[in-house]
Design a protein around this motif. Structure first.
Motif, PDB file in Angstrom:
ATOM      1  N   THR A  66      38.354  -5.204  10.558  1.00 40.18           N
ATOM      2  CA  THR A  66      37.598  -3.948  10.513  1.00 40.18           C
ATOM      3  C   THR A  66      36.797  -3.752  11.802  1.00 40.18           C
ATOM      4  O   THR A  66      36.918  -2.718  12.464  1.00 40.18           O
ATOM      5  N   TRP A  67      35.992  -4.746  12.183  1.00 36.96           N
ATOM      6  CA  TRP A  67      35.161  -4.541  13.373  1.00 36.96           C
ATOM      7  C   TRP A  67      35.925  -4.786  14.670  1.00 36.96           C
ATOM      8  O   TRP A  67      35.660  -4.121  15.698  1.00 36.96           O
ATOM      9  N   LEU A  68      36.896  -5.695  14.659  1.00 30.19           N
ATOM     10  CA  LEU A  68      37.622  -5.996  15.896  1.00 30.19           C
ATOM     11  C   LEU A  68      38.546  -4.836  16.294  1.00 30.19           C
ATOM     12  O   LEU A  68      38.739  -4.565  17.486  1.00 30.19           O
ATOM     13  N   SER A  69      39.073  -4.126  15.292  1.00 26.77           N
ATOM     14  CA  SER A  69      39.877  -2.933  15.594  1.00 26.77           C
ATOM     15  C   SER A  69      39.011  -1.896  16.304  1.00 26.77           C
ATOM     16  O   SER A  69      39.452  -1.226  17.239  1.00 26.77           O
ATOM     17  N   GLY A  70      37.760  -1.760  15.836  1.00 26.40           N
ATOM     18  CA  GLY A  70      36.838  -0.826  16.485  1.00 26.40           C
ATOM     19  C   GLY A  70      36.565  -1.252  17.925  1.00 26.40           C
ATOM     20  O   GLY A  70      36.478  -0.413  18.833  1.00 26.40           O
ATOM     21  N   THR A  71      36.447  -2.558  18.144  1.00 28.26           N
ATOM     22  CA  THR A  71      36.224  -3.080  19.497  1.00 28.26           C
ATOM     23  C   THR A  71      37.399  -2.728  20.406  1.00 28.26           C
ATOM     24  O   THR A  71      37.215  -2.371  21.575  1.00 28.26           O
ATOM     25  N   VAL A  72      38.604  -2.804  19.871  1.00 25.37           N
ATOM     26  CA  VAL A  72      39.811  -2.455  20.641  1.00 25.37           C
ATOM     27  C   VAL A  72      39.789  -0.960  20.986  1.00 25.37           C
ATOM     28  O   VAL A  72      40.012  -0.575  22.135  1.00 25.37           O
ATOM     29  N   ARG A  73      39.487  -0.120  20.004  1.00 26.59           N
ATOM     30  CA  ARG A  73      39.516   1.329  20.220  1.00 26.59           C
ATOM     31  C   ARG A  73      38.485   1.771  21.246  1.00 26.59           C
ATOM     32  O   ARG A  73      38.711   2.716  22.007  1.00 26.59           O
TER      33      ARG A  73
END
Lengths: 265, 261
Positions: free
Chosen positions: A79-86
């Motif tokens: 959840t949070w790492l995907s946001g970091t990628v985006r």
């Protein structure tokens, strides 16, 4: 190499301690669904001793123990790492000398260990005292088997999370895949209801797939429902799945990360 | 009337936004549908083994679950995005853009963005209600439907007010970025009929935090099992929590410091 991961584990513990307030809230959120289960199952068992090979004590233990186990092994960093990628913030992690995938797993493990020691275990005791329901503890041999299977479950769960994060490089709504992952573990992993409650064809599919290692398999070991032969079969199958998923994840990241562009980090 | 017009404006704006990102809407609708299927699947698998869960037959449980999904649609569709954003607004000092507007701030922060991508909850709710009422042979009259809708509205008010009160804790700490997840986790509690709870749990979830009444009371009305005491508790709880949420919000605003946005 091990020194780097050991250092990263310590950093993870410090970071987890800093966010102990959030950790406490997540622990409560993780435990709330148990309330409904502990209320509804004794009602279902009124007038019957066993349903699908589980008696009341076993089904109660299934959910309480499963809740505690998943608190340790079910990763949710996608959840949070995907946001970091985006956001492009992952650039600084990609250029570090530790690959991001094992680094993330190590960091996540430190968070979960501290969370379960600080909040998960006390909440477990509180639930046992308050619920006054029968509870089964694992045998010493069962505990050892459980430890092995929990490592396998943690790695499989982590690899699925990494697939979702890898997708974030090419797909804006990668967080929707987090829900797909949760749904698959909920149904095919046995966290919604023990797999023996499903019709036979679904049980066969669930037994072949890796989702059961995140919930059903370790929980049944806790209950003593897994024979020694079944344990070795599950370990072998689990290791095969880890190998397949690791190779697939590595190739997947190599492909999707080519789409990544960072801006002045 | 003014606030109703504003609400319609927010809804229009949200729908326009939705049409720009149509694929997002489709994806999150499917996600929502998935969770509906999982909830129904649980009870279907149980009813394969037993005929009753407490006093609840399968048709009765479908009526209850239909009502539950309607409460979920109200809460998640109207409130989720706003409650998720609220701690960030407070911690980044960006609440000014709402405080300086000539309308009620609580109204603005609570309903600014509406997300109808959980339309599958609404659809599932209506279908389950229809199926349960039909399978159980329940006949409805107009007054029942009207009172049902009013009770759903009260349930929605209570759930909103309790959720909003909990997210106002963001004013007191900047380290609880997940505070908006705390109340929604209680949906697992009101997913089960209130009559199934017993002992001190029933006391707590009926009189202290009466979330179990949110779906149970409206459903019982349709099942001709009216419990006047519970109806009164739900109405009083809704009004009381609305007052508490507004008072707590105004009190907590004194701790707010802007970041000159």
């Amino acid at each position: 190499m091990l020194k780097k991961y050991k250092a990263w584990f310590k950093i993870g513990l410090i970071n987890a301690y800093y966010h102990r307030g959030e950790m406490a809230v997540w622990s409560v959120i993780h435990t709330v669904p148990l309330i409904a289960m502990l209320v509804i199952w004794p009602i279902i068992y009124q007038g019957t001793d066993t349903i699908q090979t589980y008696n009341l004590a076993e089904i109660i233990t299934y959910y309480i123990a499963g809740n505690f186990i998943t608190g340790l092994i079910q990763n949710n960093f996608d959840t949070w790492l995907s946001g970091t990628v985006r956001r492009g913030d992952i650039a600084k992690d990609i250029i570090q000398p530790i690959p991001i995938q094992p680094k993330t797993l190590v960091g996540e493990s430190s968070w979960r260990v501290l969370r379960q020691i600080a909040f998960g275990f006390p909440l477990l005791i509180i639930i046992l005292v308050i619920s006054q329901q029968p509870f089964i503890w694992p045998t010493p041999v069962g505990a050892l088997q459980l430890a092995v299977m929990m490592v396998i479950g943690f790695l499989i769960s982590g690899l699925f999370n990494l697939f979702v994060v890898g997708t974030a490089f090419v797909f804006e709504q990668a967080q929707s895949l987090t829900h797909l992952r949760w749904a698959l573990v909920t149904i095919l992993g046995g966290s919604l209801i023990p797999l023996t409650f499903f019709p036979r064809p679904i049980q066969t599919i669930a037994n072949l797939l890796p989702f059961k290692f995140v919930y059903a398999v370790p929980t049944n070991i806790w209950l003593g429902k897994s024979t020694i032969n079944q344990f070795f079969i599950d370990v072998s199958l689990g290791l095969i799945w880890i190998l397949i998923l690791s190779i697939a994840m590595w190739h997947y990241w190599k492909k999707t990360i080519k789409s990544f562009t960072a801006v002045g980090n | 009337m003014r606030y109703f017009r504003l609400f319609i404006l927010f809804l229009k704006h949200s729908l326009m936004n939705l049409m720009i990102y149509r694929s997002n809407f489709i994806i999150w609708s499917l996600v929502s549908l998935g969770w509906v299927v999982i909830t129904i699947l649980f009870f279907e698998l149980i009813y394969l083994q037993v005929d009753l869960i407490g006093d609840w037959t399968r048709p009765m449980m479908y009526v209850f679950q239909g009502t539950y999904f309607l409460t979920v649609f109200i809460i998640w569709g109207l409130l989720w995005e706003n409650m998720e954003r609220f701690p960030d607004l407070v911690n980044r000092g960006e609440l000014d853009q709402y405080l300086t507007k000539p309308i009620n701030t609580q109204f603005m922060v609570s309903l600014r963005t509406i997300d109808p991508s959980n339309i599958s909850d609404f659809t599932a709710g209506i279908l389950l209600l229809g199926y349960g009422l039909n399978a159980g042979g329940y006949q409805l009259n107009l007054s029942q439907v009207i009172i049902y809708l009013l009770l759903l509205f009260c349930a929605g008010i209570y759930l909103y007010a309790t959720w909003f009160t909990s997210v106002c804790l963001s004013f007191y700490t900047d380290r609880l970025r997940n505070i908006h997840h705390l109340f929604p986790s209680l949906r697992q509690v009101w997913r089960v009929p209130q009559t199934i709870y017993s002992g001190w749990l029933r006391l707590i979830f009926t009189y202290v935090i009466p979330v179990t009444l949110a779906a149970t009371v409206p459903a019982q009305l349709l099942l001709n099992q009216v419990n006047l005491g519970n109806i009164i508790i739900l109405i009083i709880a809704a009004l009381a929590m609305l007052l508490v949420s507004h008072t707590f919000f105004k009190f907590s605003l004194k701790r707010y410091a802007s970041a000159s946005s």
